[in-house]
Design a protein around this motif. Structure first.
Motif, mmCIF file in Angstrom:
data_model
loop_
_atom_site.group_PDB
_atom_site.id
_atom_site.type_symbol
_atom_site.label_atom_id
_atom_site.label_comp_id
_atom_site.label_asym_id
_atom_site.label_seq_id
_atom_site.Cartn_x
_atom_site.Cartn_y
_atom_site.Cartn_z
ATOM 1 N N LYS A 452 2.848 35.101 47.064
ATOM 2 C CA LYS A 452 3.750 34.115 46.465
ATOM 3 C C LYS A 452 5.129 34.736 46.220
ATOM 4 O O LYS A 452 5.239 35.939 46.009
ATOM 5 C CB LYS A 452 3.161 33.599 45.149
ATOM 6 N N THR A 453 6.156 33.905 46.236
ATOM 7 C CA THR A 453 7.520 34.414 46.128
ATOM 8 C C THR A 453 8.182 34.010 44.816
ATOM 9 O O THR A 453 7.850 32.982 44.219
ATOM 10 C CB THR A 453 8.394 33.894 47.286
ATOM 11 N N PHE A 454 9.125 34.830 44.414
ATOM 12 C CA PHE A 454 9.916 34.577 43.208
ATOM 13 C C PHE A 454 10.694 33.274 43.347
ATOM 14 O O PHE A 454 10.747 32.461 42.412
ATOM 15 C CB PHE A 454 10.872 35.755 42.985
ATOM 16 N N GLU A 455 11.283 33.048 44.529
ATOM 17 C CA GLU A 455 12.070 31.820 44.759
ATOM 18 C C GLU A 455 11.199 30.571 44.624
ATOM 19 O O GLU A 455 11.629 29.568 44.040
ATOM 20 C CB GLU A 455 12.712 31.847 46.150
ATOM 21 N N GLY A 456 9.976 30.638 45.158
ATOM 22 C CA GLY A 456 9.078 29.487 45.063
ATOM 23 C C GLY A 456 8.731 29.152 43.626
ATOM 24 O O GLY A 456 8.741 27.983 43.224
ATOM 25 N N THR A 457 8.438 30.178 42.818
ATOM 26 C CA THR A 457 8.082 29.960 41.415
ATOM 27 C C THR A 457 9.252 29.385 40.623
ATOM 28 O O THR A 457 9.087 28.437 39.846
ATOM 29 C CB THR A 457 7.602 31.277 40.776
ATOM 30 N N MET A 458 10.438 29.965 40.799
ATOM 31 C CA MET A 458 11.615 29.487 40.062
ATOM 32 C C MET A 458 11.966 28.047 40.447
ATOM 33 O O MET A 458 12.323 27.225 39.594
ATOM 34 C CB MET A 458 12.815 30.404 40.326
ATOM 35 N N THR A 459 11.861 27.749 41.757
ATOM 36 C CA THR A 459 12.125 26.378 42.219
ATOM 37 C C THR A 459 11.110 25.405 41.638
ATOM 38 O O THR A 459 11.455 24.276 41.280
ATOM 39 C CB THR A 459 12.081 26.320 43.761
ATOM 40 N N ALA A 460 9.848 25.841 41.530
ATOM 41 C CA ALA A 460 8.805 24.987 40.961
ATOM 42 C C ALA A 460 9.100 24.659 39.500
ATOM 43 O O ALA A 460 8.952 23.511 39.063
ATOM 44 C CB ALA A 460 7.446 25.674 41.084
ATOM 45 N N ILE A 461 9.520 25.666 38.724
ATOM 46 C CA ILE A 461 9.851 25.434 37.311
ATOM 47 C C ILE A 461 11.012 24.453 37.200
ATOM 48 O O ILE A 461 10.966 23.497 36.410
ATOM 49 C CB ILE A 461 10.201 26.767 36.620
ATOM 50 N N PHE A 462 12.047 24.668 38.004
ATOM 51 C CA PHE A 462 13.220 23.792 37.986
ATOM 52 C C PHE A 462 12.833 22.364 38.366
ATOM 53 O O PHE A 462 13.270 21.393 37.726
ATOM 54 C CB PHE A 462 14.276 24.347 38.947
ATOM 55 N N ALA A 463 11.988 22.219 39.401
ATOM 56 C CA ALA A 463 11.568 20.885 39.851
ATOM 57 C C ALA A 463 10.768 20.161 38.778
ATOM 58 O O ALA A 463 10.915 18.945 38.588
ATOM 59 C CB ALA A 463 10.744 21.013 41.132
ATOM 60 N N GLN A 464 9.925 20.895 38.055
ATOM 61 C CA GLN A 464 9.125 20.258 36.999
ATOM 62 C C GLN A 464 9.995 19.809 35.826
ATOM 63 O O GLN A 464 9.736 18.772 35.213
ATOM 64 C CB GLN A 464 8.041 21.230 36.522
ATOM 65 N N ILE A 466 13.113 18.797 36.137
ATOM 66 C CA ILE A 466 13.743 17.561 36.637
ATOM 67 C C ILE A 466 12.752 16.404 36.561
ATOM 68 O O ILE A 466 13.107 15.280 36.173
ATOM 69 C CB ILE A 466 14.244 17.766 38.082
ATOM 70 N N ALA A 467 11.480 16.676 36.929
ATOM 71 C CA ALA A 467 10.449 15.622 36.879
ATOM 72 C C ALA A 467 10.251 15.123 35.448
ATOM 73 O O ALA A 467 10.085 13.912 35.225
ATOM 74 C CB ALA A 467 9.135 16.165 37.442
#
Length: 519
Positions: A452-464, A466-467
């Motif tokens: 798993k990547t740092f970028e994926g995790t950070m993007t997931a937090i940001f997306a949630q 926004i959700a």
């Protein structure tokens, strides 16, 4: 990775403990400490092939994260219902917490018992934790509640022996604890309520869930035993399968449901589904989404046959289904949660029934389903069953099914608890999907010891985040009461857990997010 996963689980346990702070939260801390030590014994048994059953490979035992789910759910449910003044469900939460602790202790004792040489320090820790938990149960549970907890344990033991033997490599020990523990609890609740039916008491949609889950499990056990003695792929066996399904459905499950809800189940279901115009619109919309999901499956299989026999669906392709599920659940959560509840139960029953047809090669669709679904297999489908799509449905549905409606008189909990039904949408539908898509396409910095990547995790937090903002805009029932810091911390912890866990994230992440939001 295992140490980081354990650290994240400990942080979640301590967060709930700080919010609740009673004798049961102290017990969860003791359980977490001993589960941490026993987890390494299970991992060693799996590596050496010394476990009693064949468990899923390419993953650790997952004992610590799985052991904490049911006890923490019970603790936060008890606390919410106590605050609402609903004594019956406060006691129910205590039973859930006690049951989860006892099931986890049983798995721990099993691991310690089959480890050679016997690990002295782990035995002492398990004994201390067990003593603390049993002492707390002795002073907290009534005699009838103790009997109920022991009944669930007994069902779990027998169910584990049967299903783990019949379904090798389908579960890790932690996943078996979650899935089989949940089924055992549901079966015990159904037996208890069937023996104590009081007309007009209880919600029919709750009975619908209990009967559907127990019905499909019993159906699977029946046909598994039957097809040991006959070939399931012949036309005669297939005709017998369909005939016996109709007999068991109409002759056992329907009368059972009739006894519980005191009315004809089919008439009640039709009346429920078509009660309002909003429900008609939602059903038509969901039918279109189901057709589009089938279209994706057929298109990808046509693409495979034209390109290569070995073509497998990419991560992004598999995430199409996550987007479709989000598009299914969000309108249901906003406009009609009861309809979503029933629709999810029906969908679960259909998914499991289709998996029986695929697994047993029942004609005329068994071989076709095997061919269509083989395209979407990943490393977690190492056993005879394909379970990832069922886990996705469970992950999205469990927060809806487990939402304590009776302890939320206005249909929603205060503060961050208002987001509890959206836990599956946020953790799996948005967070896991965005993490996979962005991590696999743009991620470069990997978390130590994982893919798993740092970028994926950070993007997931940001997306949630926004959700959550979009949910606030479109769902007028959600009022967070300035609990934004807790929501951000909860989303971040669960996203980090997604990066480090090797368990089925579709099942684990929504439950942990629900626990944190309810706390």
């Amino acid at each position: 990775p295992v140490l980081v996963e354990s650290l994240l689980v400990f942080i979640i346990v301590l967060s709930v403990h700080a919010a609740v702070w009673d004798r049961f939260s102290w017990c969860t801390v003791a359980l977490a400490i001993q589960a941490f030590y026993v987890q390494f014994k299970w991992d060693r048994l799996l590596q050496l092939g010394g476990a009693v059953f064949q468990f899923r490979g390419a993953a650790n035992s997952g004992l610590l994260p799985a052991s904490m789910v049911i006890p923490l759910l019970g603790v936060v449910m008890k606390e919410r219902c106590r605050a609402a003044g609903i004594v019956y469900f406060e006691r129910f939460g205590i039973v859930v917490a006690s049951t989860g602790m006892l099931l986890a202790l049983f798995l721990s004792v099993l691991a310690v018992g089959i480890t050679k040489p016997v690990p002295t320090n782990t035995c002492i820790l398990t004994g201390i934790a067990g003593s603390v938990i049993i002492y707390t149960m002795k002073h907290s549970l009534t005699v009838s509640e103790v009997i109920e907890v022991l009944e669930v344990l007994l069902i779990f033991v027998y169910l584990s022996m049967i299903l783990l033997y019949l379904l090798p490599r389908c579960f890790t020990p932690g996943e078996a604890l979650l899935v089989l523990g949940g089924v055992s609890f549901v079966l015990n609740q159904l037996i208890k309520r069937s023996l104590n039916v009081i007309e007009g008491r209880g919600d029919p949609i709750d009975f619908f869930l209990l009967v559907a889950v127990v019905g499909v499990v019993l159906l699977g056990l029946f046909f598994t035993v039957l097809f040991i003695f006959m070939d399931s792929g012949t036309w005669i066996s297939s005709m017998f399968f369909h005939m016996m399904t109709a007999v068991l459905g109409l002759g056992v499950i329907m009368p059972w449901l009739y006894r519980l809800i005191q009315r004809n189940p089919l008439f009640w279901l039709l009346q429920f589904l078509f009660q309002t115009q909003t429900r008609l619109y939602l059903l038509m919309y969901w039918t279109l989404l189901a057709a589009s999901a089938c279209g994706v499956v057929f298109y990808q299989n046509a693409k495979r046959s034209s390109e290569s026999k070995k073509h497998q669906a990419s991560t992004i392709t598999r995430k199409y289904f996550h987007f479709i599920v989000v598009a299914t659940y969000v309108p249901g959560l906003i406009y009609d949660r009861q309809l979503l509840y029933i629709a999810a139960v029906l969908c679960l029953a259909v998914f499991i029934f289709l998996e029986y047809i695929r697994y047993f090669r029942i004609k005329p669709f068994g071989q076709t389903l095997r061919h269509l679904l083989s395209l979407f297999l990943d490393e977690r489908d190492s056993g005879p069953l394909i379970l990832t799509h069922i886990y996705l449905l469970l992950g999205m549905s469990l927060p809806v099914w487990l939402f304590p409606r009776s302890c939320a008189p206005k249909g929603t909990l205060p503060g961050a608890g208002a987001l509890v039904p959206y836990s599956g949408v946020l953790a799996v539908g948005v967070g896991d999907t965005i993490a996979s898509v962005f991590g696999s396409t743009m991620g470069e910095i990997k978390w130590p010891g994982t893919k798993k990547t740092f970028e994926g995790t950070m993007t997931a937090i940001f997306a949630q985040i926004i959700a959550v903002a979009l949910i606030l805009i479109f769902d007028s029932n959600v009022n967070l009461n300035s609990s934004y810091a807790w929501i951000l911390a909860s989303v971040s912890l669960v996203s980090l857990l997604e990066a480090y866990t090797t368990q089925i994230d579709n099942l684990l992440l929504p439950l942990y997010l629900q626990i944190l939001l309810m706390a």
